[in-house]
Design an enzyme around this catalytic site. Structure first.
Site, PDB file in Angstrom:
ATOM      1  N   LYS A 126       0.859  -1.189   0.000  1.00 62.31           N
ATOM      2  CA  LYS A 126       0.000   0.000   0.000  1.00 62.31           C
ATOM      3  C   LYS A 126       0.887   1.228   0.000  1.00 62.31           C
ATOM      4  CE  LYS A 126      -4.404   1.006   0.164  1.00 62.31           C
ATOM      5  NZ  LYS A 126      -5.559   0.181  -0.265  1.00 62.31           N
ATOM      6  N   GLY A 165      -5.533   2.514  -7.403  1.00 58.64           N
ATOM      7  CA  GLY A 165      -6.211   3.610  -6.706  1.00 58.64           C
ATOM      8  C   GLY A 165      -6.655   3.241  -5.304  1.00 58.64           C
ATOM      9  N   ASP A 166      -7.003   4.255  -4.556  1.00 59.58           N
ATOM     10  CA  ASP A 166      -7.664   4.136  -3.249  1.00 59.58           C
ATOM     11  C   ASP A 166      -8.280   5.520  -3.019  1.00 59.58           C
ATOM     12  OD1 ASP A 166      -7.758   2.145  -0.772  1.00 59.58           O
ATOM     13  OD2 ASP A 166      -7.434   4.122   0.082  1.00 59.58           O
TER      14      ASP A 166
HETATM   15  P1  NDP Z   1     -12.886   7.845  -2.959  1.00 53.66           P
HETATM   16  O1  NDP Z   1     -11.819   8.843  -2.771  1.00 53.66           O
HETATM   17  O2  NDP Z   1     -13.445   7.606  -4.309  1.00 53.66           O
HETATM   18  O3  NDP Z   1     -14.121   8.189  -2.002  1.00 53.66           O
HETATM   19  C1  NDP Z   1     -13.967   8.262  -0.629  1.00 53.66           C
HETATM   20  C2  NDP Z   1     -15.295   8.651  -0.016  1.00 53.66           C
HETATM   21  O4  NDP Z   1     -15.205   8.565   1.397  1.00 53.66           O
HETATM   22  C3  NDP Z   1     -15.687  10.086  -0.306  1.00 53.66           C
HETATM   23  O5  NDP Z   1     -17.090  10.199  -0.280  1.00 53.66           O
HETATM   24  C4  NDP Z   1     -15.054  10.816   0.852  1.00 53.66           C
HETATM   25  O6  NDP Z   1     -15.635  12.080   1.127  1.00 53.66           O
HETATM   26  C5  NDP Z   1     -15.299   9.861   1.985  1.00 53.66           C
HETATM   27  N1  NDP Z   1     -14.245  10.001   2.984  1.00 53.66           N
HETATM   28  C6  NDP Z   1     -12.922   9.826   2.813  1.00 53.66           C
HETATM   29  N2  NDP Z   1     -12.250  10.069   3.932  1.00 53.66           N
HETATM   30  C7  NDP Z   1     -13.180  10.404   4.824  1.00 53.66           C
HETATM   31  C8  NDP Z   1     -13.110  10.780   6.175  1.00 53.66           C
HETATM   32  N3  NDP Z   1     -11.935  10.849   6.831  1.00 53.66           N
HETATM   33  N4  NDP Z   1     -14.283  11.052   6.818  1.00 53.66           N
HETATM   34  C9  NDP Z   1     -15.470  10.980   6.144  1.00 53.66           C
HETATM   35  N5  NDP Z   1     -15.591  10.645   4.850  1.00 53.66           N
HETATM   36  C10 NDP Z   1     -14.465  10.365   4.217  1.00 53.66           C
HETATM   37  O7  NDP Z   1     -12.324   6.495  -2.330  1.00 53.66           O
HETATM   38  P2  NDP Z   1     -12.823   4.997  -2.559  1.00 53.66           P
HETATM   39  O8  NDP Z   1     -14.300   4.965  -2.762  1.00 53.66           O
HETATM   40  O9  NDP Z   1     -11.949   4.383  -3.561  1.00 53.66           O
HETATM   41  O10 NDP Z   1     -12.454   4.343  -1.163  1.00 53.66           O
HETATM   42  C11 NDP Z   1     -13.386   4.248  -0.081  1.00 53.66           C
HETATM   43  C12 NDP Z   1     -12.954   3.159   0.873  1.00 53.66           C
HETATM   44  O11 NDP Z   1     -12.905   1.898   0.170  1.00 53.66           O
HETATM   45  C13 NDP Z   1     -11.551   3.305   1.484  1.00 53.66           C
HETATM   46  O12 NDP Z   1     -11.557   2.744   2.777  1.00 53.66           O
HETATM   47  C14 NDP Z   1     -10.678   2.457   0.576  1.00 53.66           C
HETATM   48  O13 NDP Z   1      -9.507   2.036   1.238  1.00 53.66           O
HETATM   49  C15 NDP Z   1     -11.620   1.297   0.300  1.00 53.66           C
HETATM   50  N6  NDP Z   1     -11.348   0.497  -0.875  1.00 53.66           N
HETATM   51  C16 NDP Z   1     -11.214   1.049  -2.110  1.00 53.66           C
HETATM   52  C17 NDP Z   1     -11.002   0.251  -3.216  1.00 53.66           C
HETATM   53  C18 NDP Z   1     -10.909   0.813  -4.591  1.00 53.66           C
HETATM   54  O14 NDP Z   1     -10.768   0.020  -5.529  1.00 53.66           O
HETATM   55  N7  NDP Z   1     -11.008   2.119  -4.803  1.00 53.66           N
HETATM   56  C19 NDP Z   1     -10.877  -1.202  -3.095  1.00 53.66           C
HETATM   57  C20 NDP Z   1     -11.112  -1.702  -1.773  1.00 53.66           C
HETATM   58  C21 NDP Z   1     -11.319  -0.870  -0.710  1.00 53.66           C
HETATM   59  P3  NDP Z   1     -14.991  13.419   0.503  1.00 53.66           P
HETATM   60  O15 NDP Z   1     -15.393  13.415  -0.937  1.00 53.66           O
HETATM   61  O16 NDP Z   1     -15.584  14.520   1.298  1.00 53.66           O
HETATM   62  O17 NDP Z   1     -13.522  13.298   0.716  1.00 53.66           O
HETATM   63  O1  2IT Z   2      -7.941  -1.514  -0.769  1.00 50.66           O
HETATM   64  C1  2IT Z   2      -7.856  -2.017  -1.917  1.00 50.66           C
HETATM   65  O2  2IT Z   2      -7.974  -3.224  -2.097  1.00 50.66           O
HETATM   66  C2  2IT Z   2      -7.639  -1.114  -3.047  1.00 50.66           C
HETATM   67  N1  2IT Z   2      -7.560   0.095  -2.853  1.00 50.66           N
HETATM   68  C3  2IT Z   2      -7.475  -1.683  -4.429  1.00 50.66           C
HETATM   69  C4  2IT Z   2      -6.067  -2.143  -4.664  1.00 50.66           C
HETATM   70  C5  2IT Z   2      -5.746  -2.585  -6.065  1.00 50.66           C
HETATM   71  O3  2IT Z   2      -4.564  -2.919  -6.267  1.00 50.66           O
HETATM   72  O4  2IT Z   2      -6.614  -2.619  -6.931  1.00 50.66           O
END
Ligand code: NDP
Ligand code: 2IT
Length: 443
Positions: A126, A165-166
């Protein structure tokens, strides 16, 4: 003292300043106790738990970049290459002001077991930065991403470490990172996933985490005599994971009534208007407060959390520790039957224990959100064979993977007499493969 307690105590002293990392390790090691106890002497002698909890390497670097006014800024860049026992390091990059080494370590540690559960050959890693992308222009984002890659490119590669991404990193950022990697290395290769469809990306990767979450949730519900159709769903977040979780929930016949961002949350009793959310978040990169302009009857709140509304299924999809004990109590009081984590570690340990003790079906993030990284691994496969699969092919593979993951959790929990405890099931099933591969490869 048991081997698990001994290792946990040592980590708690050494990493007292990394609470999220300790939380993730505590959850995993505690639920692994029966497996460790069955092999205590062998694992202790091989220092297996010490080796699993200490990253292979942790890379920290300076990221200087110039804003649109000519001002220079400096952020810290991170890449934690945690474990490559079963494949190249794989895991996302997070851009958020809260990022620090402890957060990247917790995410990297979770990623080891998540990636193992997918059944695909990917290790855990990560990275990210404390850079805050909010309000930054495209040009500033590009400047940052290029500077970040100037340092990162030395450590990654399609057979070594493949970031994605994340939070704060989507297709735009991956594009800038990929462009800079290509320029520096001269190689056109699958060194990043989540790429655009015109330059090596995979269909379904955008939707994969959210869709996969719903495929696993549906399997968990069905196994326990329920169905998503007709259910009311509360979702937090409004980013990549939340949006495509909501889309698939609706496709499966559920009604989604909430979404949130870091400044507030909406409750729309008639069902969230996803086109509106996509326009606000994906096109305008705006705030969810604007939702009321599209749906005047919806409620917008800046206090409290989405978990106070009545729902059957809760899907936390924003960030770590966003569902606390009092939220779990509210969910149970309102008749919620299932919680599945789209985000990484969104539920505190106390809240998880309360939900499980109350009979709520609980799918932990390392299983429930594995569809994102699984589809990233499918993108790596397509890049290697220089082919692109159709949407239907990738979606079918994703669905298979998620159903298989659920079967693994269910099976591992049963094998150790903890039927229905999918937290333990996920940790045990994820651990078994990594442990065997680690021991087989020597010290
Ligand atoms: P994005 O940046 O697309 O969206 C994040 C969302 O969560 C936004 O609505 C954001 O609000 C909100 N958010 C972020 N930080 C906070 C905070 N500290 N308090 C309140 N709201 C918050 O990220 P993702 O959708 O990609 O990721 C969301 C979660 O899913 C994370 O935990 C990530 O690790 C996990 N994840 C993501 C994967 C992926 O493929 N993208 C895969 C597996 C897990 P705002 O717009 O106001 O910042
Ligand atoms: O938390 C996660 O699994 C991710 N943000 C996706 C990682 C990836 O390599 O696609």
């Amino acid at each position: 003292m048991s081997y698990v307690s001994e290792v946990l105590q040592g980590l708690e002293v050494k990493f007292a300043s990394q609470p999220e990392f300790l939380q993730a390790v505590r959850e995993v090691l505690t639920s692994l106790a029966p497996v460790i106890e069955a092999n205590e002497e062998k694992y202790r002698k091989a220092a297996l738990l010490e080796r699993l909890t200490e990253p292979d390497r942790q890379i920290l670097f300076r990221v200087p970049w110039v804003d649109d006014n000519g001002q220079v800024h400096v952020n810290t860049g991170y890449r934690v290459q945690f474990n490559n026992a079963i494949g190249p390091y794989k895991g996302g990059l997070r851009l958020h002001p809260s990022v620090n080494l402890g957060i990247i370590k917790f995410l990297g540690f979770e990623q080891i077991f998540k990636n193992s559960l997918t059944g695909l050959p990917i290790g855990g890693g990560k990275g990210g930065s404390d850079f805050d992308p909010k309000g930054r222009s495209d040009n500033e984002i590009m400047n940052f991403c290029q500077s970040f890659m100037n340092e990162l490119y030395k450590y990654i590669g399609p057979d070594r470490d493949v970031p994605a991404g994340d939070i704060g990193v989507g297709a735009r950022e991956i594009g800038y990172l990929f462009g800079q990697y290509k320029k520096l290395s001269g190689d056109y290769c699958g060194v990043l996933t989540g790429k655009g469809l015109t330059y090596g990306g995979s269909l379904v990767r955008t939707q994969a985490t959210g869709y996969g979450l719903l495929y696993l949730t549906q399997e968990m519900l069905k196994t326990n005599g329920h169905d998503l159709a007709g259910k009311t769903v509360a979702i937090s977040g409004s980013g990549n994971v939340a949006i495509y979780a909501a889309e698939k929930a609706v496709q499966l016949g559920a009604k989604v009534v909430t979404m949130s961002d870091s400044t507030g949350w909406v409750y729309d009793a008639e069902g969230i208007d996803l086109d509106a959310v996509k326009e606000i978040k994906e096109v305008k990169r705006g705030r969810l407060a604007e939702y009321k302009n599209y749906r005047p009857n919806a409620e917008y709140h800046t206090e409290g959390r989405v978990w106070s509304v009545k729902c059957d299924v809760a899907l936390p999809c924003a960030t770590q520790n966003e569902l606390h004990l009092e939220d779990a109590q509210a969910l149970v009081a309102n008749g919620c039957i299932a919680v599945a984590e789209g985000a990484n570690m969104p539920t505190t340990i106390e809240a998880t224990e309360y939900l499980q003790a109350s009979g709520v079906l609980f799918a932990p993030g390392k299983a429930a959100n594995a569809g994102g990284v699984a589809t990233s691994a499918l993108e790596m496969s397509q890049n290697s064979e220089r082919l692109s699969w159709t949407f239907e092919e990738v979606d079918a593979k994703l669905k298979d993977i998620m159903v298989n993951i659920f079967r693994k959790l269910d099976d591992a929990a049963r094998r150790y007499g903890m039927e229905g405890n999918y937290v333990a099931g996920a940790n045990i099933a994820g651990f078994e493969k990594v442990a065997e591969a680690t021991l087989a490869q020597g010290i």
